[in-house]
Design a protein around this motif. Structure first.
Motif, PDB file in Angstrom:
ATOM      1  N   ASN A 198      36.344  48.871  36.580  1.00 40.70           N
ATOM      2  CA  ASN A 198      35.087  48.735  35.850  1.00 40.70           C
ATOM      3  C   ASN A 198      34.433  47.472  36.387  1.00 40.70           C
ATOM      4  O   ASN A 198      34.843  46.358  36.051  1.00 40.70           O
ATOM      5  N   VAL A 199      33.418  47.643  37.216  1.00 38.27           N
ATOM      6  CA  VAL A 199      32.862  46.493  37.938  1.00 38.27           C
ATOM      7  C   VAL A 199      32.210  45.480  37.019  1.00 38.27           C
ATOM      8  O   VAL A 199      32.000  44.329  37.422  1.00 38.27           O
ATOM      9  N   ALA A 200      31.890  45.876  35.803  1.00 35.97           N
ATOM     10  CA  ALA A 200      31.243  44.959  34.865  1.00 35.97           C
ATOM     11  C   ALA A 200      32.242  44.137  34.061  1.00 35.97           C
ATOM     12  O   ALA A 200      31.842  43.260  33.295  1.00 35.97           O
ATOM     13  N   VAL A 228      38.184  44.041  37.323  1.00 29.10           N
ATOM     14  CA  VAL A 228      37.953  43.712  38.736  1.00 29.10           C
ATOM     15  C   VAL A 228      39.167  42.998  39.321  1.00 29.10           C
ATOM     16  O   VAL A 228      39.624  43.326  40.425  1.00 29.10           O
ATOM     17  N   ALA A 229      39.705  42.044  38.586  1.00 28.15           N
ATOM     18  CA  ALA A 229      40.873  41.304  39.067  1.00 28.15           C
ATOM     19  C   ALA A 229      42.054  42.237  39.279  1.00 28.15           C
ATOM     20  O   ALA A 229      42.782  42.140  40.284  1.00 28.15           O
ATOM     21  N   GLY A 230      42.268  43.160  38.345  1.00 26.61           N
ATOM     22  CA  GLY A 230      43.363  44.105  38.486  1.00 26.61           C
ATOM     23  C   GLY A 230      43.195  45.025  39.672  1.00 26.61           C
ATOM     24  O   GLY A 230      44.154  45.312  40.403  1.00 26.61           O
ATOM     25  N   LEU A 271      24.095  44.618  38.965  1.00 29.76           N
ATOM     26  CA  LEU A 271      24.038  43.254  39.518  1.00 29.76           C
ATOM     27  C   LEU A 271      25.287  42.432  39.184  1.00 29.76           C
ATOM     28  O   LEU A 271      25.917  41.870  40.087  1.00 29.76           O
ATOM     29  N   ARG A 272      25.652  42.362  37.914  1.00 34.86           N
ATOM     30  CA  ARG A 272      26.871  41.618  37.554  1.00 34.86           C
ATOM     31  C   ARG A 272      28.090  42.217  38.257  1.00 34.86           C
ATOM     32  O   ARG A 272      28.984  41.483  38.693  1.00 34.86           O
ATOM     33  N   GLY A 273      28.101  43.529  38.397  1.00 36.65           N
ATOM     34  CA  GLY A 273      29.217  44.180  39.072  1.00 36.65           C
ATOM     35  C   GLY A 273      29.392  43.689  40.500  1.00 36.65           C
ATOM     36  O   GLY A 273      30.505  43.364  40.925  1.00 36.65           O
ATOM     37  N   ALA A 274      28.301  43.617  41.244  1.00 37.26           N
ATOM     38  CA  ALA A 274      28.378  43.143  42.623  1.00 37.26           C
ATOM     39  C   ALA A 274      28.784  41.671  42.684  1.00 37.26           C
ATOM     40  O   ALA A 274      29.508  41.246  43.593  1.00 37.26           O
TER      41      ALA A 274
END
Length: 241
Positions: free
Chosen positions: A58-60, A65-67, A109-112
Motif C-alpha cells: 500500500n504505497v500510501a 512500504v517498508a515491508g 503523490l505521497r505514494g511516490a
C-alpha cells in the motif's frame, strides 16, 4: 539486469503488468507490487519471462512500504523502482469533495514520495539506481474534470526533476514517463465518445499500447539511459505537442 531486483508498484494490471513483463525479459527479478488483487499479481508474475513474485504494498502507508521493500530486498539488490500505482477520480472541481481530493494526493503523490525515499538507501550504497515515475499527458495539457488527477501527475513530474538533481552524482537516475490514452481496464469504463475524443488528440490516430509505455520504462531503467535524468518522456502519440 540479471543481478537486479525491480519493484513495480501497481504491477497487477494494464500498464503495470506490461512493465513487469518488459523488465523480466531483461533478466531482472521483478517484484510485482499490488494492493488488493493478489490473484492478478500472481498471474502477472507467472507470465513474466523470468523470476517474478507478487509483493503486497500500500504505497500510501509507510509501514506497508517498508515491508514491501524488505521483501523485495530479499530477492537480491533492489536497483529499480517503477512508481506506477495510482488512482483516478474524475469530476468537476465543484463536485469534488476535499476527501476525494486528498485521496488522490495521498496515493499518487505521497505514494511516490514514500517508495522513492525507502529505496534510496540501497541505491546510494550501491551508487547505482533507477527510479521511473509513471505520470500522464494530462499533467502536461490538463483536462476538464481531471483537475485533481492532473495536479498529482504534474506534481509527480516536479518531484522527478527535483529528486533527479539530488541524486545525479550518486549514479542514480530519476525520470518520468507520461503516457497518453492507453486502452486498459481502467479506461475501458469510459464512454465510447470519450474514447474517440482521446484518440483524436494523438496525431498517430490511435491509442498507445501498454507495451509501448513499458518499452520506454525499460529503456530508462537500463544502462543505456545512464546519461538521461530529470526527463519527462511523453509516450502519447504526439498528443502533448
Amino acid at each position: 539486469m540479471s543481478d537486479l531486483v525491480a519493484l513495480v508498484t501497481g504491477g497487477s494490471g494494464g500498464i503495470g503488468a506490461a512493465i513487469c513483463q518488459a523488465l523480466a525479459r531483461t533478466g531482472a527479478v521483478v517484484a510485482v507490487g499490488y494492493q488488493g488483487n493478489v490473484s492478478a499479481a500472481e498471474h502477472v508474475a507467472q507470465t513474466c519471462d523470468g523470476q517474478a513474485v507478487a509483493v503486497r504494498i500500500n504505497v500510501a502507508d509507510e509501514n506497508s512500504v517498508a515491508g514491501a521493500m524488505a521483501q523485495a530486498g530479499e530477492l537480491g539488490r533492489l536497483g529499480i523502482l517503477v512508481n506506477n500505482a495510482g488512482v483516478v477520480d474524475d469530476d468537476l472541481l465543484l463536485r469534488l469533495t476535499p476527501e476525494r481530493w486528498d485521496h488522490l494526493m495521498t496515493v499518487n503523490l505521497r505514494g511516490a514520495y514514500l517508495t522513492s525515499r525507502a529505496v534510496l538507501r540501497p541505491m546510494l550504497r550501491a551508487r547505482w539506481g533507477r527510479i521511473v515515475n509513471v505520470s500522464s499527458v494530462v499533467g502536461m495539457r490538463g483536462n476538464a474534470g481531471q483537475a485533481a488527477y492532473a495536479a498529482t501527475k504534474a506534481g509527480l513530474v516536479g518531484f522527478t526533476k527535483s529528486l533527479a538533481r539530488e541524486v545525479a552524482r550518486k549514479g542514480i537516475t530519476v525520470n518520468a514517463v507520461s503516457p497518453g490514452y492507453v486502452e486498459t481496464r481502467m479506461t475501458a469504463g469510459l464512454p465510447e465518445r470519450a474514447r474517440e475524443l482521446l484518440t483524436t488528440f494523438a496525431p498517430i490516430g490511435r491509442p498507445v499500447s501498454a507495451d509501448e509505455v513499458a518499452h520506454a520504462v525499460r529503456f530508462l531503467a537500463s544502462d543505456e539511459a545512464s546519461a538521461i535524468t530529470g526527463v519527462d518522456l511523453a509516450v502519447d502519440g504526439g498528443a502533448a505537442m
